[in-house]
Enzyme design. Structure first.
Site, mmCIF file in Angstrom:
data_model
loop_
_atom_site.group_PDB
_atom_site.id
_atom_site.type_symbol
_atom_site.label_atom_id
_atom_site.label_comp_id
_atom_site.label_asym_id
_atom_site.label_seq_id
_atom_site.Cartn_x
_atom_site.Cartn_y
_atom_site.Cartn_z
ATOM 1 N N HIS A 1 32.018 47.807 43.863
ATOM 2 C CA HIS A 1 31.535 49.124 44.274
ATOM 3 C C HIS A 1 31.755 50.187 43.205
ATOM 4 O O HIS A 1 32.744 50.174 42.487
ATOM 5 C CB HIS A 1 32.219 49.561 45.568
ATOM 6 C CG HIS A 1 33.717 49.609 45.482
ATOM 7 N ND1 HIS A 1 34.411 50.685 44.984
ATOM 8 C CD2 HIS A 1 34.652 48.696 45.831
ATOM 9 C CE1 HIS A 1 35.708 50.447 45.037
ATOM 10 N NE2 HIS A 1 35.883 49.247 45.539
ATOM 11 N N ASP A 2 30.797 51.064 43.075
ATOM 12 C CA ASP A 2 30.845 52.237 42.201
ATOM 13 C C ASP A 2 30.827 51.898 40.713
ATOM 14 O O ASP A 2 31.068 52.769 39.876
ATOM 15 C CB ASP A 2 32.076 53.105 42.514
ATOM 16 C CG ASP A 2 32.107 53.547 43.959
ATOM 17 O OD1 ASP A 2 31.201 54.288 44.362
ATOM 18 O OD2 ASP A 2 33.027 53.144 44.697
ATOM 19 N N GLY B 1 35.969 47.436 41.126
ATOM 20 C CA GLY B 1 35.278 48.675 41.406
ATOM 21 C C GLY B 1 35.436 49.712 40.310
ATOM 22 O O GLY B 1 36.422 49.723 39.580
#
Length: 274
Positions: A126-127, A144
């Site tokens: 994520h991100d 992430g």
């Protein structure tokens, strides 16, 4: 009206938007708010999107069987917010690659640029922010919030800690564990990975003139070699190197590093002999 070709065994949510010439193979699940650009080919047994997230896919991408793209972040703080994964054009995701949407605390968007190759069993957390012309080899895992700049290659079965950055034109050898930032234009290797050499071959293949390869090499050696501080090294670079856009980017990358640079200043740490 779209003339997309969808196999009858695949399941698509009503919110899914398909551009012209999109092809969806058998036994795919495409759920939630998913938008797919023209010319993209989704083979069989691919999962795209999620109940809550938003997935935007550009043109002429390819998804091999088993890929799971746009699933929820593997973060206990995620509570179903409508965060996003945005994918550019001409990307190739091979078998069982996984890419997660962003989290509210990380900016809300995982982003992948153009012309990327993500080989089998790669994971992008994520991100993460992945730029253009990136090659990530089989079995690489990105935690992430990682940032991967243009023209980076990461060798197979490597892992990057969350929040690590890899500078433009860098090469990370296979089976490396990265817990600090990798300088632009370098080759890195090891557990934990450190800068080993200038990525001279890679830079030449990208069209760098011989004089600029030497200029970048000098800047890297100044930072890596010796016992000076980082700021003293930057001062030397400004005095001894030609201040090209690549050198300015190199300095900016060092100054923006939050995890620190992956440096081994022992005699065994540097592999170039010039």
């Amino acid at each position: 009206m779209s003339n997309a070709k969808v196999h009858p065994s695949s399941i698509l949510s009503p919110e899914v938007e398909l551009a012209d010439d999109v092809e969806i193979g058998p036994y795919c699940l495409i759920q939630g708010k998913v938008k797919i650009g023209k010319g993209t080919f989704v083979e069989g047994h691919v999962t795209l999107g999620s109940r809550h997230g938003i997935l935007e896919i550009g043109e002429n991408c390819h998804f091999a069987p088993g890929a799971v793209i746009g699933g929820p972040p593997q973060d206990v703080s995620y509570k179903g917010e409508p965060t996003k994964l945005v994918i550019g054009n001409n990307n190739n995701f091979r078998e069982f690659a996984t890419v997660n949407i962003g989290t509210p605390k990380g900016g809300g968007v995982t982003k992948i640029g153009n012309n990327g190759l993500f080989m089998a069993y790669t994971h992008i957390g994520h991100d993460c922010q992945i730029a253009d012309n990136v090659v990530i080899v089989n079995g690489v895992h990105l935690g992430g919030h990682c940032e991967i700049a243009d023209n980076v290659t990461i060798g197979g079965v490597s892992a990057l800690n969350q929040f690590t950055k890899v500078g433009r034109g860098a090469f990370i050898a296979g089976s490396s564990i990265v817990n600090k930032d990798i300088l632009p234009f370098c080759r890195a290797q090891g557990n934990y990975a450190t800068i080993r050499a200038t990525n001279k071959i890679g830079l030449s293949r990208k069209g760098f003139p011989r004089e600029e390869v030497a200029n970048v090499h000098k800047a890297i050696r100044i930072i890596i070699m010796g016992s000076h501080t980082v700021e003293e090294g930057i001062t030397r670079i400004k005095e001894e190197c030609v201040m090209s856009p690549n050198i300015e980017y190199f300095i900016d990358f060092i100054r923006s590093s939050k995890r620190g640079i992956a440096v081994d200043r022992s005699p065994k740490g540097w592999q170039d002999d010039d």
